[in-house]
Motif scaffolding. Structure first.
Motif, short mmCIF file in Angstrom:
data_model
loop_
_atom_site.label_atom_id
_atom_site.label_comp_id
_atom_site.label_asym_id
_atom_site.label_seq_id
_atom_site.Cartn_x
_atom_site.Cartn_y
_atom_site.Cartn_z
N ARG A 258 -29.99 20.64 24.95
CA ARG A 258 -28.60 20.32 24.56
C ARG A 258 -28.31 18.83 24.75
O ARG A 258 -27.55 18.25 23.99
CB ARG A 258 -27.60 21.13 25.35
N LEU B 3 -22.02 21.00 29.60
CA LEU B 3 -23.38 21.10 30.10
C LEU B 3 -23.37 20.59 31.54
O LEU B 3 -22.82 19.52 31.82
CB LEU B 3 -24.32 20.26 29.24
N HIS B 4 -23.98 21.35 32.45
CA HIS B 4 -24.03 20.94 33.84
C HIS B 4 -25.44 20.51 34.21
O HIS B 4 -26.39 21.29 34.10
CB HIS B 4 -23.59 22.09 34.75
N LEU C 100 -20.50 16.08 23.28
CA LEU C 100 -20.91 16.89 24.42
C LEU C 100 -20.22 16.41 25.68
O LEU C 100 -20.12 15.20 25.91
CB LEU C 100 -22.43 16.78 24.59
N LEU D 234 -20.78 16.37 29.63
CA LEU D 234 -21.82 16.53 30.64
C LEU D 234 -21.18 16.42 32.01
O LEU D 234 -20.58 15.40 32.35
CB LEU D 234 -22.90 15.45 30.48
N GLU E 4 -33.66 18.82 28.87
CA GLU E 4 -32.61 19.76 28.50
C GLU E 4 -32.28 19.54 27.02
O GLU E 4 -31.76 18.48 26.65
CB GLU E 4 -31.37 19.54 29.37
#
Length: 127
Positions: free
Chosen positions: A74, A53-54, A33, A35, A72
């Motif tokens: 994710r 992902l923000h 992921l 980030l 979150e």
């Protein structure tokens, strides 16, 4: 001992691994992921990485804690199953965020050079 922001970042970097932008992009294909911990205005101004992902640095802990109502999925689902590659504009906030994530049980690393390094590597950015 009093520490400056520069000292805090250096301290965090001493505990956090780093990957090149290309290594991070390759790792996403294997299930890792990315980030992005920049502020929303920075994403609008400078672009974003597709699929990243923000979560702004200021609220990271509230999203990384699986027991919090604000978690979150994710991110919390990555704990124990994937590495989280953290990005900011140039690397300071990413180092602090990756260090925090490691303390919270995540496998986290910062992306060297931040978004600037990503762009310099010729990797895609959405506007």
């Amino acid at each position: 001992m009093t520490m400056t922001m520069k000292d805090l970042v250096a301290d965090a970097r001493s505990r956090v691994g780093a990957v090149s932008p290309q290594e991070a992009e390759d790792a996403v294909r294997r299930g890792d992921l990315i980030l992005d911990v920049r502020e929303p205005a920075e994403l609008e101004k400078d672009g974003r990485i597709a699929g990243a992902l923000h979560i702004p640095r200021g609220i990271l802990e509230t999203r990384a804690d699986a027991t919090a109502q604000t978690a979150e999925a994710r991110l919390t689902e990555a704990r124990g199953s994937a590495r989280v590659h953290v990005l900011c504009a140039s690397g300071g906030r990413a180092a602090l965020a990756a260090d925090t994530l490691q303390r919270m049980g995540y496998d986290a690393a910062l992306i060297e050079g931040g978004l600037g390094g990503w762009k310099s590597a010729g990797l895609p950015v959405e506007s």
